[in-house]
Design a protein around this motif. Sequence first.
Motif, PDB file in Angstrom:
ATOM      1  N   LEU A  21      48.190  34.807  40.479  1.00 15.88           N
ATOM      2  CA  LEU A  21      46.729  34.790  40.335  1.00 15.88           C
ATOM      3  C   LEU A  21      46.113  36.036  40.970  1.00 15.88           C
ATOM      4  N   TYR A  24      46.725  39.008  38.799  1.00 16.04           N
ATOM      5  CA  TYR A  24      45.832  38.949  37.638  1.00 16.04           C
ATOM      6  C   TYR A  24      44.432  39.435  38.019  1.00 16.04           C
ATOM      7  N   GLY A  25      43.951  38.994  39.197  1.00 16.86           N
ATOM      8  CA  GLY A  25      42.637  39.436  39.642  1.00 16.86           C
ATOM      9  C   GLY A  25      42.587  40.941  39.857  1.00 16.86           C
ATOM     10  N   THR A  28      42.516  42.691  36.320  1.00 17.87           N
ATOM     11  CA  THR A  28      41.443  42.518  35.350  1.00 17.87           C
ATOM     12  C   THR A  28      40.051  42.766  35.910  1.00 17.87           C
ATOM     13  N   ARG A  29      39.874  42.727  37.223  1.00  9.08           N
ATOM     14  CA  ARG A  29      38.510  42.810  37.743  1.00  9.08           C
ATOM     15  C   ARG A  29      37.972  44.223  37.692  1.00  9.08           C
ATOM     16  N   LYS A  30      36.678  44.314  37.397  1.00  8.69           N
ATOM     17  CA  LYS A  30      36.023  45.619  37.388  1.00  8.69           C
ATOM     18  C   LYS A  30      35.420  45.937  38.744  1.00  8.69           C
ATOM     19  N   LEU A  34      35.846  42.451  44.099  1.00  5.60           N
ATOM     20  CA  LEU A  34      36.672  41.378  43.532  1.00  5.60           C
ATOM     21  C   LEU A  34      38.141  41.772  43.493  1.00  5.60           C
ATOM     22  N   MET A  37      39.388  40.825  46.715  1.00 11.19           N
ATOM     23  CA  MET A  37      39.672  39.383  46.817  1.00 11.19           C
ATOM     24  C   MET A  37      41.046  39.081  46.243  1.00 11.19           C
ATOM     25  N   LEU A  41      44.347  37.254  48.073  1.00  9.92           N
ATOM     26  CA  LEU A  41      45.176  36.162  47.546  1.00  9.92           C
ATOM     27  C   LEU A  41      46.651  36.513  47.649  1.00  9.92           C
TER      28      LEU A  41
ATOM     29  N   LEU B  16      45.149  26.409  44.251  1.00  7.14           N
ATOM     30  CA  LEU B  16      45.361  27.051  42.956  1.00  7.14           C
ATOM     31  C   LEU B  16      44.111  26.991  42.088  1.00  7.14           C
ATOM     32  N   GLY B  19      41.619  29.352  43.533  1.00  5.21           N
ATOM     33  CA  GLY B  19      42.126  30.707  43.308  1.00  5.21           C
ATOM     34  C   GLY B  19      41.907  31.136  41.866  1.00  5.21           C
ATOM     35  N   PHE B  20      42.066  30.188  40.935  1.00  4.21           N
ATOM     36  CA  PHE B  20      41.812  30.501  39.523  1.00  4.21           C
ATOM     37  C   PHE B  20      40.347  30.861  39.310  1.00  4.21           C
ATOM     38  N   VAL B  21      39.443  30.111  39.959  1.00  4.76           N
ATOM     39  CA  VAL B  21      38.016  30.431  39.826  1.00  4.76           C
ATOM     40  C   VAL B  21      37.731  31.811  40.420  1.00  4.76           C
ATOM     41  N   VAL B  22      38.402  32.146  41.535  1.00  5.34           N
ATOM     42  CA  VAL B  22      38.176  33.447  42.169  1.00  5.34           C
ATOM     43  C   VAL B  22      38.461  34.578  41.192  1.00  5.34           C
ATOM     44  N   VAL B  23      39.557  34.468  40.442  1.00  6.07           N
ATOM     45  CA  VAL B  23      39.926  35.598  39.590  1.00  6.07           C
ATOM     46  C   VAL B  23      39.314  35.538  38.196  1.00  6.07           C
ATOM     47  N   THR B  24      38.655  34.414  37.821  1.00  2.25           N
ATOM     48  CA  THR B  24      38.123  34.364  36.464  1.00  2.25           C
ATOM     49  C   THR B  24      36.605  34.242  36.394  1.00  2.25           C
ATOM     50  N   SER B  25      35.937  33.857  37.477  1.00  9.64           N
ATOM     51  CA  SER B  25      34.498  33.603  37.393  1.00  9.64           C
ATOM     52  C   SER B  25      33.728  34.884  37.079  1.00  9.64           C
ATOM     53  N   LYS B  26      32.688  34.719  36.256  1.00  6.85           N
ATOM     54  CA  LYS B  26      31.864  35.874  35.902  1.00  6.85           C
ATOM     55  C   LYS B  26      30.899  36.232  37.025  1.00  6.85           C
ATOM     56  N   ILE B  28      29.934  36.905  40.829  1.00  7.49           N
ATOM     57  CA  ILE B  28      30.661  37.354  42.018  1.00  7.49           C
ATOM     58  C   ILE B  28      30.492  36.380  43.179  1.00  7.49           C
ATOM     59  N   SER B  31      32.828  33.553  42.884  1.00  8.34           N
ATOM     60  CA  SER B  31      34.170  33.973  43.293  1.00  8.34           C
ATOM     61  C   SER B  31      34.304  33.953  44.805  1.00  8.34           C
ATOM     62  N   ALA B  32      33.278  34.490  45.490  1.00  4.46           N
ATOM     63  CA  ALA B  32      33.343  34.567  46.952  1.00  4.46           C
ATOM     64  C   ALA B  32      33.413  33.174  47.561  1.00  4.46           C
ATOM     65  N   LEU B  35      36.743  31.581  47.058  1.00  2.00           N
ATOM     66  CA  LEU B  35      37.720  32.141  47.996  1.00  2.00           C
ATOM     67  C   LEU B  35      37.723  31.348  49.303  1.00  2.00           C
ATOM     68  N   GLY B  89      35.489  41.772  32.862  1.00  2.00           N
ATOM     69  CA  GLY B  89      36.889  42.036  33.121  1.00  2.00           C
ATOM     70  C   GLY B  89      37.393  43.110  32.176  1.00  2.00           C
ATOM     71  N   VAL B  92      41.826  41.949  29.728  1.00  2.00           N
ATOM     72  CA  VAL B  92      42.068  40.548  30.105  1.00  2.00           C
ATOM     73  C   VAL B  92      43.301  39.991  29.396  1.00  2.00           C
TER      74      VAL B  92
END
Lengths: 105, 166
Positions: A21, A24-25, A28-30, A34, A37, A41, B16, B19-26, B28, B31-32, B35, B89, B92
């Motif tokens: 994860l 991946y972050g 892909t993150r801009k 992030l 972050m 992880l 997990l 953590g998934f929300v941290v790396v996919t949420s639009k 910021i 995400s914080a 975390l 992103g 992706v």
Amino acid sequence: MESMSVGLTHFLVLSSLLFSLGIYGILTRKNAVLVLMGVELVLNSANINFIAFSRFGNFGYDGQLMALFVIVLAAAEAAIALAIVLNIYKSFHNVNVDEIDKLKE
Amino acid sequence: MSTYDLIFYLFAAITLLSGFVVVTSKNIIYSAFSLLFTFFGVTGIYALLGADFIAVVQLVVYVGGILILLIFGVMLTNKVTNVDLKTGGVNVLPAAIGTGLFAGALTAIMSKNYWRAGNITYEETTIYTLGSKLLLEYSLIFELLAILLLVALVGAAVIARRGRES
């Protein structure tokens, strides 16, 4: 494996998934914050490995000390990286890692 | 399934999912805050592994220090008042395929391998052992880390102030 009680494997699988994860972050993150972050992880998943092997591997407490050192390094890294991000924001007025491609103004 | 297993799966799920929300949420800020829950989940995992002192340090340093620092970073580098907290992103799909394959391979290796587990030693608290190891066996690393933290503190202040002079 006669019974599926939680053992070393479970912790290692958890840390592998957390590591993926984080990667991946980072990929892909801009936004640079992030990306940081994602790095946190990855460091946390490495720490889970250290402590799991310290618990199940009969190595004493050296693994826990390594995890402590990793936490200290993560704190130093976060401070420096955010200082750099703030400096980048002052120069470019955004922190998107795909738009910042100049070394000098 | 014992209580220990249930608690492990609970903390693993918290870690997990957030953590998934941290790396996919639009957003910021989402995400914080996810975390935060990831760090709490990892703290629970440390406690389950018998590392009580590391769990407390994780809580104090990560949640109390690094996360606050990251949120400050978000607030200072985004236009909060103009609601410009969205982020996109890049790459992706290739990244998802690549890390998916990587995660599958890593998980397969970790679960198929036969790990020779040693004797699990139970101790009331790890603080005494950790403290004596830190000041006897690892004293050089301890001192070096102290210097590193000082250098990082001064360096961060210098780097963050640099743009102001011109």
